[in-house]
Design a protein around this motif. Sequence first.
Motif, PDB file in Angstrom:
ATOM      1  N   HIS A   1       0.821  -1.206   0.000  1.00 44.31           N
ATOM      2  CA  HIS A   1       0.000   0.000   0.000  1.00 44.31           C
ATOM      3  C   HIS A   1       0.857   1.260   0.000  1.00 44.31           C
ATOM      4  N   GLU A   2       1.952   1.225   0.737  1.00 39.00           N
ATOM      5  CA  GLU A   2       2.864   2.363   0.756  1.00 39.00           C
ATOM      6  C   GLU A   2       3.469   2.588  -0.635  1.00 39.00           C
ATOM      7  N   GLU A   3       3.852   1.512  -1.304  1.00 37.68           N
ATOM      8  CA  GLU A   3       4.391   1.639  -2.662  1.00 37.68           C
ATOM      9  C   GLU A   3       3.338   2.201  -3.613  1.00 37.68           C
ATOM     10  N   ALA A   4       2.113   1.710  -3.487  1.00 38.81           N
ATOM     11  CA  ALA A   4       1.028   2.206  -4.343  1.00 38.81           C
ATOM     12  C   ALA A   4       0.770   3.684  -4.055  1.00 38.81           C
ATOM     13  N   ARG A   5       0.780   4.061  -2.776  1.00 37.77           N
ATOM     14  CA  ARG A   5       0.569   5.464  -2.410  1.00 37.77           C
ATOM     15  C   ARG A   5       1.651   6.352  -3.013  1.00 37.77           C
ATOM     16  N   GLU A   6       2.889   5.892  -2.930  1.00 38.05           N
ATOM     17  CA  GLU A   6       3.990   6.673  -3.492  1.00 38.05           C
ATOM     18  C   GLU A   6       3.852   6.808  -5.005  1.00 38.05           C
TER      19      GLU A   6
END
Length: 94
Positions: A63-68
């Motif tokens: 999710h953090e990668e997608a958010r970035e």
Amino acid sequence: RHAALTERAETRLAEAARTLAEAQEAARHGQEDAEARAAELLAEARVREERIVRETERVLREHEEAREEVQAHMAHVRSSLAALTGRVTAGAED
């Protein structure tokens, strides 16, 4: 008669003592079995906990990668809009 009654009482007392000893032994075995089962359940729970923690960490990373990626894309869109319109959009300076 007194001797017969005493002998009968002693016999019953011995039977009661044997019954008590058997009950105590059964209780000990039951307690040992319960403690062993509890240890198994705790071990299984720890394994499940570790698996859930790893899975949660993986999902959070994704999710953090997608958010970035979304933030980078939005910054690119803002920059493109600013270049096309000649205006600075809110958040373009981020």
